[in-house]
Design a protein around this motif. Sequence first.
Motif, PDB file in Angstrom:
ATOM      1  N   THR A   2       0.740  -1.079  -0.213  1.00 31.41           N
ATOM      2  CA  THR A   2      -0.028   0.065   0.067  1.00 31.41           C
ATOM      3  C   THR A   2       0.933   1.251   0.209  1.00 31.41           C
ATOM      4  O   THR A   2       0.615   2.243  -0.901  1.00 31.41           O
ATOM      5  CB  THR A   2      -0.801   0.013   1.130  1.00 31.41           C
ATOM      6  N   LEU A   3       2.012   1.335   0.645  1.00 34.72           N
ATOM      7  CA  LEU A   3       2.775   2.586   0.693  1.00 34.72           C
ATOM      8  C   LEU A   3       3.247   2.729  -0.511  1.00 34.72           C
ATOM      9  O   LEU A   3       3.424   3.950  -1.131  1.00 34.72           O
ATOM     10  CB  LEU A   3       3.990   2.265   1.919  1.00 34.72           C
ATOM     11  N   ARG A   4       3.961   1.437  -1.262  1.00 32.98           N
ATOM     12  CA  ARG A   4       4.401   1.977  -2.535  1.00 32.98           C
ATOM     13  C   ARG A   4       3.472   2.443  -3.431  1.00 32.98           C
ATOM     14  O   ARG A   4       3.733   3.148  -4.232  1.00 32.98           O
ATOM     15  CB  ARG A   4       5.087   0.386  -3.273  1.00 32.98           C
ATOM     16  N   ILE A   5       2.254   1.958  -3.333  1.00 36.39           N
ATOM     17  CA  ILE A   5       0.943   2.464  -4.422  1.00 36.39           C
ATOM     18  C   ILE A   5       0.937   3.992  -4.053  1.00 36.39           C
ATOM     19  O   ILE A   5       0.656   4.694  -5.040  1.00 36.39           O
ATOM     20  CB  ILE A   5      -0.284   1.615  -3.911  1.00 36.39           C
ATOM     21  N   VAL A   6       0.851   4.211  -3.000  1.00 37.20           N
ATOM     22  CA  VAL A   6       0.774   5.709  -2.345  1.00 37.20           C
ATOM     23  C   VAL A   6       1.786   6.492  -2.941  1.00 37.20           C
ATOM     24  O   VAL A   6       1.598   7.598  -3.476  1.00 37.20           O
ATOM     25  CB  VAL A   6       0.313   5.890  -0.994  1.00 37.20           C
ATOM     26  N   GLU A   7       3.004   6.276  -2.890  1.00 38.89           N
ATOM     27  CA  GLU A   7       4.233   6.844  -3.288  1.00 38.89           C
ATOM     28  C   GLU A   7       4.124   7.192  -4.758  1.00 38.89           C
ATOM     29  O   GLU A   7       4.484   8.234  -5.298  1.00 38.89           O
ATOM     30  CB  GLU A   7       5.518   5.882  -3.085  1.00 38.89           C
ATOM     31  N   ARG A   8       3.348   6.189  -5.541  1.00 43.44           N
ATOM     32  CA  ARG A   8       3.396   6.319  -6.993  1.00 43.44           C
ATOM     33  C   ARG A   8       2.256   7.417  -7.337  1.00 43.44           C
ATOM     34  O   ARG A   8       2.242   8.033  -8.078  1.00 43.44           O
ATOM     35  CB  ARG A   8       2.986   4.935  -7.615  1.00 43.44           C
ATOM     36  N   LEU A   9       0.852   7.092  -6.604  1.00 39.71           N
ATOM     37  CA  LEU A   9       0.006   7.928  -6.794  1.00 39.71           C
ATOM     38  C   LEU A   9       0.049   9.216  -6.496  1.00 39.71           C
ATOM     39  O   LEU A   9      -0.315  10.269  -7.206  1.00 39.71           O
ATOM     40  CB  LEU A   9      -1.222   7.333  -5.998  1.00 39.71           C
ATOM     41  N   VAL A  10       0.995   9.603  -5.519  1.00 42.69           N
ATOM     42  CA  VAL A  10       0.821  11.018  -5.056  1.00 42.69           C
ATOM     43  C   VAL A  10       1.606  11.803  -5.951  1.00 42.69           C
ATOM     44  O   VAL A  10       1.484  13.073  -6.123  1.00 42.69           O
ATOM     45  CB  VAL A  10       1.618  11.128  -3.689  1.00 42.69           C
TER      46      VAL A  10
END
Length: 206
Positions: A2-10
């Motif tokens: 989830t953290l990696r996903i958020v880092e890419r989304l932001v």
Amino acid sequence: MTLRIVERLVVLPTTAISDATGGHTNVAASIKPLADHFKIAGRALTVRLPDGENGAVLEAISQAEKGDILVIDAKGNTNRAVAGDFVMQLAQGVGVQGFVVDGVIRDLAAARAIDFPVFALGTTVAAGNKHGGGTVGGPVSVGGVAVQNGDYIVGDIDGVIVIPQRDIQQIIEAAEAKVAKDEAREHEALHNGEASIRAYLAKVVK
């Protein structure tokens, strides 16, 4: 994960994500950031409120995990606020990233002062009622878009978009590809001023 996903989304603009989703989960443009610099990207913790109520917002804050975004279905009520400065400070204090509200807040100056991102229909002076009711974690509708608990939310100056959690990898990859394509197009068209602009237009205008 989830953290990696958020880092890419932001780092992705909502415009690129919208292109990747085909625009099917764009929240209505009437739900806007209450400060131009507000940016959010994370998982939705959903809240459904009875008309004019806000009690379940506190329940949601008590359940929230760090980085969650409260997505609040207030049925478009613009008469009574779902939160004011105190509630926003409680949310910020436990790590809530921001609010997306199909309704309004109050104490806008305080929200900006504490730099707490809110995307909403606007503001009001009137507090919400606390007669009870409301649910946390169920399906909601915000800005004409269905949101399930755990879906991903991205918001910036252009608006808010919902990404169903089942589609997240596919949409991120498509949005990243869109950004790369746009950057290449921009370089081709603009790298040499008028000459490259005219060369680009000659290629694309038939």
